[in-house]
Design a protein around this motif. Structure first.
Motif, mmCIF file in Angstrom:
data_model
loop_
_atom_site.group_PDB
_atom_site.id
_atom_site.type_symbol
_atom_site.label_atom_id
_atom_site.label_comp_id
_atom_site.label_asym_id
_atom_site.label_seq_id
_atom_site.Cartn_x
_atom_site.Cartn_y
_atom_site.Cartn_z
ATOM 1 N N THR A 146 -37.078 -0.365 24.089
ATOM 2 C CA THR A 146 -38.188 -0.271 23.132
ATOM 3 C C THR A 146 -39.283 0.633 23.674
ATOM 4 O OG1 THR A 146 -37.713 -2.500 22.312
ATOM 5 C CG2 THR A 146 -39.911 -1.597 21.856
ATOM 6 N N LEU A 147 -39.576 0.485 24.959
ATOM 7 C CA LEU A 147 -40.604 1.315 25.579
ATOM 8 C C LEU A 147 -40.174 2.785 25.580
ATOM 9 C CD1 LEU A 147 -43.361 1.132 26.951
ATOM 10 C CD2 LEU A 147 -42.183 0.910 29.156
ATOM 11 N N ALA A 148 -38.892 3.031 25.840
ATOM 12 C CA ALA A 148 -38.390 4.412 25.828
ATOM 13 C C ALA A 148 -38.506 5.023 24.439
ATOM 14 C CB ALA A 148 -36.939 4.448 26.306
ATOM 15 N N VAL A 149 -38.114 4.256 23.425
ATOM 16 C CA VAL A 149 -38.221 4.752 22.052
ATOM 17 C C VAL A 149 -39.676 5.007 21.690
ATOM 18 C CG1 VAL A 149 -37.896 4.153 19.625
ATOM 19 C CG2 VAL A 149 -36.083 3.697 21.277
ATOM 20 N N ALA A 150 -40.568 4.106 22.105
ATOM 21 C CA ALA A 150 -41.991 4.302 21.824
ATOM 22 C C ALA A 150 -42.494 5.587 22.468
ATOM 23 C CB ALA A 150 -42.792 3.103 22.340
ATOM 24 N N GLY A 151 -42.002 5.862 23.685
ATOM 25 C CA GLY A 151 -42.435 7.078 24.366
ATOM 26 C C GLY A 151 -41.995 8.332 23.644
ATOM 27 N N VAL A 152 -40.730 8.385 23.267
ATOM 28 C CA VAL A 152 -40.248 9.595 22.598
ATOM 29 C C VAL A 152 -40.789 9.695 21.180
ATOM 30 C CG1 VAL A 152 -38.185 9.811 24.016
ATOM 31 C CG2 VAL A 152 -38.098 8.469 21.907
ATOM 32 N N ALA A 153 -41.003 8.542 20.522
ATOM 33 C CA ALA A 153 -41.597 8.584 19.186
ATOM 34 C C ALA A 153 -43.009 9.146 19.248
ATOM 35 C CB ALA A 153 -41.602 7.186 18.577
ATOM 36 N N THR A 154 -43.740 8.776 20.280
ATOM 37 C CA THR A 154 -45.088 9.326 20.470
ATOM 38 C C THR A 154 -45.025 10.837 20.626
ATOM 39 O OG1 THR A 154 -45.867 7.291 21.513
ATOM 40 C CG2 THR A 154 -47.124 9.297 21.952
ATOM 41 N N ALA A 155 -44.036 11.304 21.390
ATOM 42 C CA ALA A 155 -43.884 12.746 21.592
ATOM 43 C C ALA A 155 -43.551 13.464 20.289
ATOM 44 C CB ALA A 155 -42.807 13.012 22.641
ATOM 45 N N ILE A 156 -42.727 12.832 19.445
ATOM 46 C CA ILE A 156 -42.347 13.466 18.183
ATOM 47 C C ILE A 156 -43.491 13.454 17.183
ATOM 48 C CG2 ILE A 156 -40.858 13.282 16.153
ATOM 49 C CD1 ILE A 156 -38.690 12.167 17.911
ATOM 50 N N VAL A 178 -43.626 8.081 29.703
ATOM 51 C CA VAL A 178 -43.291 6.674 29.452
ATOM 52 C C VAL A 178 -41.782 6.519 29.257
ATOM 53 C CG1 VAL A 178 -43.503 4.794 27.772
ATOM 54 C CG2 VAL A 178 -45.544 6.042 28.535
ATOM 55 N N ALA A 179 -41.171 7.432 28.492
ATOM 56 C CA ALA A 179 -39.724 7.373 28.267
ATOM 57 C C ALA A 179 -38.953 7.526 29.571
ATOM 58 C CB ALA A 179 -39.318 8.460 27.281
ATOM 59 N N LEU A 180 -39.406 8.430 30.429
ATOM 60 C CA LEU A 180 -38.736 8.644 31.713
ATOM 61 C C LEU A 180 -38.833 7.396 32.586
ATOM 62 C CD1 LEU A 180 -37.353 10.478 33.768
ATOM 63 C CD2 LEU A 180 -39.618 11.324 34.430
ATOM 64 N N ILE A 181 -40.009 6.810 32.656
ATOM 65 C CA ILE A 181 -40.196 5.604 33.472
ATOM 66 C C ILE A 181 -39.334 4.459 32.958
ATOM 67 C CG2 ILE A 181 -41.871 3.831 34.128
ATOM 68 C CD1 ILE A 181 -43.987 6.055 34.187
ATOM 69 N N ALA A 182 -39.296 4.292 31.618
ATOM 70 C CA ALA A 182 -38.487 3.223 31.035
ATOM 71 C C ALA A 182 -37.010 3.421 31.333
ATOM 72 C CB ALA A 182 -38.720 3.160 29.530
ATOM 73 N N SER A 183 -36.545 4.668 31.289
ATOM 74 C CA SER A 183 -35.149 4.950 31.590
ATOM 75 C C SER A 183 -34.803 4.573 33.024
ATOM 76 C CB SER A 183 -34.859 6.434 31.354
ATOM 77 O OG SER A 183 -33.550 6.758 31.752
ATOM 78 N N ILE A 184 -35.700 4.876 33.945
ATOM 79 C CA ILE A 184 -35.446 4.589 35.364
ATOM 80 C C ILE A 184 -35.532 3.092 35.649
ATOM 81 C CG2 ILE A 184 -36.318 4.922 37.707
ATOM 82 C CD1 ILE A 184 -37.245 7.727 36.802
ATOM 83 N N LEU A 185 -36.611 2.453 35.187
ATOM 84 C CA LEU A 185 -36.796 1.033 35.482
ATOM 85 C C LEU A 185 -35.796 0.159 34.738
ATOM 86 C CD1 LEU A 185 -40.697 0.701 35.595
ATOM 87 C CD2 LEU A 185 -39.070 1.046 37.471
ATOM 88 N N GLY A 186 -35.263 0.663 33.629
ATOM 89 C CA GLY A 186 -34.259 -0.096 32.897
ATOM 90 C C GLY A 186 -32.949 -0.238 33.640
ATOM 91 N N GLN A 187 -32.778 0.499 34.722
ATOM 92 C CA GLN A 187 -31.561 0.406 35.534
ATOM 93 C C GLN A 187 -31.665 -0.636 36.634
ATOM 94 O OE1 GLN A 187 -29.066 2.350 34.467
ATOM 95 N NE2 GLN A 187 -30.520 3.182 32.966
ATOM 96 N N ARG A 188 -32.835 -1.201 36.844
ATOM 97 C CA ARG A 188 -33.048 -2.008 38.040
ATOM 98 C C ARG A 188 -32.526 -3.424 37.916
ATOM 99 N NH1 ARG A 188 -39.051 -1.409 40.209
ATOM 100 N NH2 ARG A 188 -38.061 -2.527 41.928
#
Length: 289
Positions: A124-134, A271-281
């Motif tokens: 959700t955080l990743a989508v929010a980040g990219v949606a903000t960018a769009i 935000v999208a980049l951080i969510a992608s990385i932390l989502g792997q932990r």
């Protein structure tokens, strides 16, 4: 899977979406315009033949292999290049940020597997980040391009889910399965060339470089690493890695194409980049797909 081993698989799997983030620059700057199906087929078939030649393996069964070939290559590649030809910069790849949700729904419907809420929160955080960018951008969105990118996201998400569930198919090793998927999927694309491509085709030196990059690096190398990750990691974790593709595309758009981004857009991509990385932990549960 041990934490160290999972970390290595995640790190190598992350290379694939980073490489795919170059697709949009390569397509718009090096390839002949009006030939998305040619680009898709040339990307897949030589890479598949190369991996098959390396592994020298022949499938023992075809059913699941054909399904994965259709989803991961035969459908995804044409949709990817239609989007890449019609959308600027990284916008086509940005749509893929919704992929973890499609994976979660597919895993639930097909295998009754529930995705942990933590991973959905990062998604959700990743989508929010990219949606903000769009939504804060100034570019004009092309309807056909957005629809193609969305359909491609669904195809890729289903491919990830089934790859995780089925593992290597056709009695093949992971690398051989990748090669056959690229070849079979590429052959599925060939009939679309006279239907969807248009205009004169000129094979320039720039085009040769572009096609070679997309096939050898963007397909043979990237998909070998991607499918290895998809077979070993939870499907939602793999799909979260795909967020690295729009981040890479955006960075290249800024560095090479002089595309300007507002501070809000930069925050969104961060935000999208951080969510992608932390989502792997998070360590997956036994039932997680």
């Amino acid at each position: 899977m041990e934490a160290k081993s999972r970390g290595l698989v995640t790190a190598t799997g992350a290379i694939a979406p980073v490489v795919w983030g170059t697709t949009y620059v390569v397509t718009t700057e090096l390839l002949p315009s009006g030939h998305p199906m040619t680009a898709a087929a040339v990307r897949a078939i030589p890479a598949g033949l190369l991996l098959i030649a390396v592994t020298c393996a022949w499938p023992k069964a075809w059913g699941r292999l054909l399904v994965l070939s259709a989803l991961n290559i035969g459908a995804f590649f044409p949709l990817l290049f239609v989007a890449a030809y019609r959308l600027p910069g990284g916008l086509a790849a940005v749509v893929g940020a919704a992929q973890p949700f499609v994976v979660a729904v597919a895993a639930l419907l097909l295998f009754q597997q529930r995705t942990p809420w933590q991973q959905l929160a990062w998604a959700t955080l990743a989508v929010a980040g990219v949606a903000t960018a769009i939504l804060t951008g100034t570019v004009t969105l092309d309807t056909i391009g957005i629809l193609a990118a969305t359909a491609g996201t669904v195809a890729m998400a289903l491919g990830i889910t089934l790859t995780r569930a089925w593992g290597s198919t056709g009695g093949l090793s992971g690398l051989a399965s990748t090669g056959w998927q690229l070849l079979l999927g590429g052959l599925m694309i060939v009939p679309l060339i006279p239907v969807l491509d248009h205009g004169p085709f000129t094979l320039t030196g720039h085009a040769v470089v572009g096609y070679a990059w997309l096939s050898l690096i963007g397909a043979a190398l990237a998909y070998a690493l991607w499918f290895n990750a998809a077979r070993q990691l939870p499907a939602t974790s793999t799909s979260l890695l795909a967020v690295l593709s729009p981040v890479t595309a955006a960075a290249l758009g800024w560095a090479i194409l002089q595309q300007n981004f507002t501070p809000i857009q930069i925050i969104g991509f961060t935000v999208a980049l951080i969510a992608s990385i932390l989502g792997q932990r998070r360590r997956p549960s036994r039932k997680e797909h």
